[in-house]
Design an enzyme around this catalytic site. Structure first.
Site, PDB file in Angstrom:
ATOM      1  CE1 TYR A 126      11.869  -6.112  17.542  1.00 61.54           C
ATOM      2  CE2 TYR A 126      10.465  -7.893  16.741  1.00 61.54           C
ATOM      3  CZ  TYR A 126      10.619  -6.593  17.191  1.00 61.54           C
ATOM      4  OH  TYR A 126       9.523  -5.785  17.295  1.00 61.54           O
ATOM      5  CB  SER A 156       6.813  -7.645  18.686  1.00 56.96           C
ATOM      6  OG  SER A 156       6.775  -8.406  17.511  1.00 56.96           O
ATOM      7  CE  LYS A 214      10.132  -4.779  20.729  1.00 54.09           C
ATOM      8  NZ  LYS A 214       9.937  -3.417  21.234  1.00 54.09           N
TER       9      LYS A 214
HETATM   10  O1  LIG Z   1       9.925  -8.630  -0.685  1.00 57.55           O
HETATM   11  C1  LIG Z   1       9.130  -9.255   0.027  1.00 57.55           C
HETATM   12  C2  LIG Z   1       9.032  -9.032   1.448  1.00 57.55           C
HETATM   13  C3  LIG Z   1       8.124  -9.801   2.160  1.00 57.55           C
HETATM   14  N1  LIG Z   1       7.341 -10.712   1.533  1.00 57.55           N
HETATM   15  C4  LIG Z   1       6.398 -11.525   2.311  1.00 57.55           C
HETATM   16  O2  LIG Z   1       5.514 -10.656   2.993  1.00 57.55           O
HETATM   17  C5  LIG Z   1       5.089 -11.234   4.223  1.00 57.55           C
HETATM   18  C6  LIG Z   1       5.331 -10.239   5.323  1.00 57.55           C
HETATM   19  O3  LIG Z   1       6.729  -9.964   5.469  1.00 57.55           O
HETATM   20  P1  LIG Z   1       7.265  -8.761   6.410  1.00 57.55           P
HETATM   21  O4  LIG Z   1       6.608  -7.497   6.007  1.00 57.55           O
HETATM   22  O5  LIG Z   1       8.767  -8.802   6.425  1.00 57.55           O
HETATM   23  O6  LIG Z   1       6.648  -9.133   7.846  1.00 57.55           O
HETATM   24  P2  LIG Z   1       7.135 -10.217   8.916  1.00 57.55           P
HETATM   25  O7  LIG Z   1       7.744 -11.410   8.246  1.00 57.55           O
HETATM   26  O8  LIG Z   1       5.925 -10.495   9.759  1.00 57.55           O
HETATM   27  O9  LIG Z   1       8.235  -9.479   9.787  1.00 57.55           O
HETATM   28  C7  LIG Z   1       7.989  -8.131  10.188  1.00 57.55           C
HETATM   29  O10 LIG Z   1       7.112  -8.023  11.246  1.00 57.55           O
HETATM   30  C8  LIG Z   1       7.608  -8.555  12.465  1.00 57.55           C
HETATM   31  C9  LIG Z   1       6.504  -8.451  13.511  1.00 57.55           C
HETATM   32  O11 LIG Z   1       6.103  -7.138  13.677  1.00 57.55           O
HETATM   33  C10 LIG Z   1       8.874  -7.809  12.824  1.00 57.55           C
HETATM   34  O12 LIG Z   1       9.370  -8.390  13.990  1.00 57.55           O
HETATM   35  C11 LIG Z   1       9.893  -7.935  11.701  1.00 57.55           C
HETATM   36  O13 LIG Z   1      11.065  -7.198  12.006  1.00 57.55           O
HETATM   37  C12 LIG Z   1       9.322  -7.466  10.447  1.00 57.55           C
HETATM   38  O14 LIG Z   1      10.195  -7.731   9.357  1.00 57.55           O
HETATM   39  C13 LIG Z   1       5.870 -12.528   4.369  1.00 57.55           C
HETATM   40  O15 LIG Z   1       5.069 -13.599   3.959  1.00 57.55           O
HETATM   41  C14 LIG Z   1       7.043 -12.364   3.407  1.00 57.55           C
HETATM   42  O16 LIG Z   1       7.535 -13.595   2.919  1.00 57.55           O
HETATM   43  C15 LIG Z   1       7.410 -10.900   0.152  1.00 57.55           C
HETATM   44  O17 LIG Z   1       6.674 -11.698  -0.424  1.00 57.55           O
HETATM   45  N2  LIG Z   1       8.319 -10.181  -0.548  1.00 57.55           N
END
Ligand SMILES: O=c1ccn([C@@H]2O[C@H](COP(=O)(O)OP(=O)(O)O[C@H]3O[C@H](CO)[C@@H](O)[C@H](O)[C@H]3O)[C@@H](O)[C@H]2O)c(=O)[nH]1
Length: 359
Positions: free
Chosen positions: A143, A120, A147
């Site tokens: 997590y 990841s 990895k």
């Molecule tokens: O309701 C929401 C959910 C997310 N976000 C934003 O969307 C972006 C992406 O969020 P997310 O889809 O959760 O991705 P990550 O923060 O990159 O985390 C994901 O991707 C990682 C790398 O693959 C994994 O390890 C995690 O478990 C997984 O949650 C971020 O800026 C969040 O703040 C929002 O604005 N609103």
């Protein structure tokens, strides 16, 4: 000659998509899945399915006896929630690291010397801009730590034995198989695409968590990569495995392990993703500002040039297509939540299981 590939976690979101893509490209696919998080109907019917944990030696003995030697193992079975890993780190260390060690111990039973590990991009931690495989590693969650530990343990194992490993570091997978055979398994994972889908289906405003980041529009940046593109990279890695590990030795030194970033190479902000979703759906999406999530980062994206060079791979699915497929999947499958109780198989082989892709 047909390659036989074992996929651990082949009923999960990414593993099942890889399984379908490999079947389509003429591989023989064998799956081990505990069905703890995975869903058996996600897996292709033609795959040889073994229900159990990757630590169970008996499963590998069955595979050796019933299938024979395995050319490549793709290890996808792992827990994937960052928040859950913070609440219960031991659960994550046991499932993701201890079980990985047992997988390494069991691979000789199936005479497998090639391992592709689902790693990841979270192992790079809180960085901005384009990330290369040589960027500093700084895991920020249990997590991500699991990895990175697996990459290091695999490296030590490969130093001493015949095993060779390719660590594929995923950025943010989204979308589904183009024919809708399989898709994400947990609508409540909290990821952007799942939360956006929930907001659209429930007709409530989507919460943009963090609008004051040091990015071009204040919202978080990520590299969203279509899960089918990701799966294609695995098919290429299976085919090119020996070339990447051994034959390039003359070019850039011997490699017992290699890390390759899998991302689109494009950084997309939350607001840009919403604009893409609005374009794809042909309608406005209501949003509201919300505070940053604890531990959240401004974000980064892949320098995907090594994948292009080594695998001749580039993500090609347009963002709008991935978003539409993702939302469409949940429109059709949301009543599947929570994940169905695992099916107890009378035989470890799938032939006895009648499968349909409609829940
Ligand atoms: O309701 C929401 C959910 C997310 N976000 C934003 O969307 C972006 C992406 O969020 P997310 O889809 O959760 O991705 P990550 O923060 O990159 O985390 C994901 O991707 C990682 C790398 O693959 C994994 O390890 C995690 O478990 C997984 O949650 C971020 O800026 C969040 O703040 C929002 O604005 N609103």
């Amino acid at each position: 000659m047909t390659k036989t590939v074992l996929i651990t976690g082949g009923s999960g979101y990414i593993g099942s998509t890889i399984a379908h893509i490999l079947v389509t490209h003429g591989f023989k696919v064998v799956i081990i899945d505990s069905l703890d998080k995975g869903y058996i109907l996600n897996s292709p019917e033609s795959a040889c399915f073994y229900n159990g944990r990757i630590s169970e030696k008996a499963l590998y003995e069955c595979i050796r006896c019933e299938i024979g030697k395995i050319d490549v193992t793709i290890h996808c079975a792992s827990y994937i929630s960052v928040p859950e890993s913070e609440v219960d780190p031991v659960k994550y260390i046991t499932n993701n690291v201890s079980e990985f060690v047992e997988l390494l111990e069991n691979l000789p039973i199936i005479d497998c010397k090639r391992l592709i590990f689902s790693s990841s991009a979270s192992i790079y931690g809180n960085k901005q801009g384009a990330l290369k495989e040589t960027s500093a590693i700084a895991p920020q969650s249990t997590y991500a730590e699991t990895k990175w530990l697996c990459e290091q343990i695999g490296g030590l194992a490969a130093e001493q034995g015949p095993l060779r490993i390719i660590n594929l570091r995923y950025f943010n997978p989204i979308g589904t198989h183009p024919d809708g055979y399989c898709g994400p398994g947990d609508l409540n994972s909290g990821s952007l695409l799942n939360e956006l889908t929930k907001a659209i289906l429930s007709r409530t405003p989507f919460r943009i968590t963090g609008t004051d980041y040091d990015t071009r529009d204040g919202s978080g940046i990520r590299d969203y990569v279509d899960v089918t593109d990701l799966a294609m990279a695995h098919a290429k890695a299976c085919n090119l495995f020996d070339t990447l590990i051994d034959e390039r030795a003359a070019l850039d030194g011997p490699h017992r392990t290699r890390a390759i970033n899998l991302g689109s190479g494009d950084g997309v902000t939350v607001k840009e993703l919403i604009a893409a979703a609005e374009k794809a759906l042909g309608r406005k999406i209501r949003t509201k500002k919300a505070p940053r999530r604890p531990g959240d980062v401004a974000g980064s994206y892949a320098d995907a040039s090594l994948a292009k060079d080594l695998l001749q791979w580039q993500a090609s699915t347009p963002l709008e297509t991935s978003i539409l497929r993702h939302i469409d999947w949940w429109q059709r499958h949301r009543h599947q939540q929570p994940a169905p109780t695992p099916i107890s198989l009378s035989s470890s082989r799938p032939d006895s299981v009648s499968t349909s892709h409609q829940p």
